[in-house]
Write an enzyme that holds these catalytic residues in place. Sequence first.
Site, mmCIF file in Angstrom:
data_model
loop_
_atom_site.group_PDB
_atom_site.id
_atom_site.type_symbol
_atom_site.label_atom_id
_atom_site.label_comp_id
_atom_site.label_asym_id
_atom_site.label_seq_id
_atom_site.Cartn_x
_atom_site.Cartn_y
_atom_site.Cartn_z
ATOM 1 N N ASN A 141 0.802 -1.212 0.000
ATOM 2 C CA ASN A 141 0.000 0.000 0.000
ATOM 3 C C ASN A 141 0.840 1.270 0.000
ATOM 4 O O ASN A 141 0.363 2.323 -0.408
ATOM 5 C CB ASN A 141 -0.923 -0.004 1.228
ATOM 6 C CG ASN A 141 -1.639 1.313 1.420
ATOM 7 O OD1 ASN A 141 -2.524 1.666 0.649
ATOM 8 N ND2 ASN A 141 -1.252 2.060 2.449
ATOM 9 N N SER A 154 -2.935 -0.248 -6.589
ATOM 10 C CA SER A 154 -2.707 0.555 -7.775
ATOM 11 C C SER A 154 -3.592 1.792 -7.695
ATOM 12 O O SER A 154 -3.647 2.465 -6.659
ATOM 13 C CB SER A 154 -2.987 -0.288 -9.023
ATOM 14 O OG SER A 154 -2.782 0.435 -10.209
ATOM 15 N N TYR A 179 3.011 10.117 -12.141
ATOM 16 C CA TYR A 179 2.342 9.273 -11.135
ATOM 17 C C TYR A 179 1.685 8.081 -11.814
ATOM 18 O O TYR A 179 1.846 6.931 -11.370
ATOM 19 C CB TYR A 179 1.303 10.087 -10.369
ATOM 20 C CG TYR A 179 0.428 9.237 -9.478
ATOM 21 C CD1 TYR A 179 0.931 8.695 -8.301
ATOM 22 C CD2 TYR A 179 -0.894 8.953 -9.821
ATOM 23 C CE1 TYR A 179 0.136 7.901 -7.487
ATOM 24 C CE2 TYR A 179 -1.686 8.165 -9.020
ATOM 25 C CZ TYR A 179 -1.179 7.638 -7.850
ATOM 26 O OH TYR A 179 -1.964 6.849 -7.059
ATOM 27 N N LYS A 195 2.043 3.733 -11.622
ATOM 28 C CA LYS A 195 0.951 2.782 -11.433
ATOM 29 C C LYS A 195 0.777 1.877 -12.659
ATOM 30 O O LYS A 195 0.392 0.711 -12.529
ATOM 31 C CB LYS A 195 -0.349 3.527 -11.114
ATOM 32 C CG LYS A 195 -0.310 4.257 -9.774
ATOM 33 C CD LYS A 195 -0.020 3.310 -8.606
ATOM 34 C CE LYS A 195 -0.089 4.010 -7.263
ATOM 35 N NZ LYS A 195 0.156 3.094 -6.126
ATOM 36 N N THR A 218 -9.132 10.318 1.967
ATOM 37 C CA THR A 218 -7.987 10.218 2.872
ATOM 38 C C THR A 218 -7.171 11.502 2.724
ATOM 39 O O THR A 218 -7.627 12.470 2.112
ATOM 40 C CB THR A 218 -7.112 9.007 2.526
ATOM 41 O OG1 THR A 218 -6.507 9.232 1.229
ATOM 42 C CG2 THR A 218 -7.942 7.722 2.472
#
Length: 277
Positions: free
Chosen positions: A81, A132, A146, A150, A181
């Site tokens: 993670n 992912s 970014y 992934k 989050t």
Amino acid sequence: MSVWFVTGASRGLGLEIVKAALDRGDEVVATARDPRAIEQSLGTSAGLLALPLDVTSQDQADEAVRQAIARFGRIDVLVNNAGRGLVGAVEETSDAEARAVFDINVFGLLTVLRAVVPTMRAARAGRILNISSTGGVVAWAGWGVYSATKFALEGITEALRLELAPLGIQVTSVQPGPLRTDFLASSSLGQVERVIADYAPTGGASREWAGANHGLQEGDPVKAAGALTTLVDLDEMPARLPLGTSTLADIRAKLAAVGAELEEWQELSRSTDVVPA
């Protein structure tokens, strides 16, 4: 009862995964750069082992696995993670900025895999969840580097699934959409230093979106963690699990666009074949 090994467990989705696993009576090795943050959130218990882990350090990863086995005897579920975001146009992104996010999101994942997979191979059993993103399937302006990390994770996961399946180990790519989050906060999301005015409507718009949407994301990290506990209980895990309504829509649109493009350009594609004599 399963034994989980979770990276990036001090906050966000990682912390919610640890909570969900503990709530159902499982044992968890929760790792983070500063494991004190995990204990501050969850306290201490017999089923929780909080350990320091910088995923870019093979020595730390190997030591964390050694302590996990010493404490619980095995690792049943690995959740990769730990990760970091980066927003900015591709040209704006410096070499150092690109390498820093690849070090965590790609090379860090490989570091942890090298530490954990041998224990699973020895047991001929295990589940691996590589976290992912929608951005692992769809790339948007301002998120190119970014997304590249992934996309790399997706390739690693697809091959790893084939390599480990004969050894009794299942692997899934989990593709969350925007979760509520702190991912869009500066603690998780880096912004490139260089700003080029020509990219204001594209990469610049993504920077503005990130700032405006922190705390407004559509996804519930508690529900996402619950989906992962459901996932690891399946007899056969899927190769990919998108999470969230927007993720489903974005991936379906991408697949439809790719399919249409294949049809439109298939003659030119086929024209490159060697013609049999």
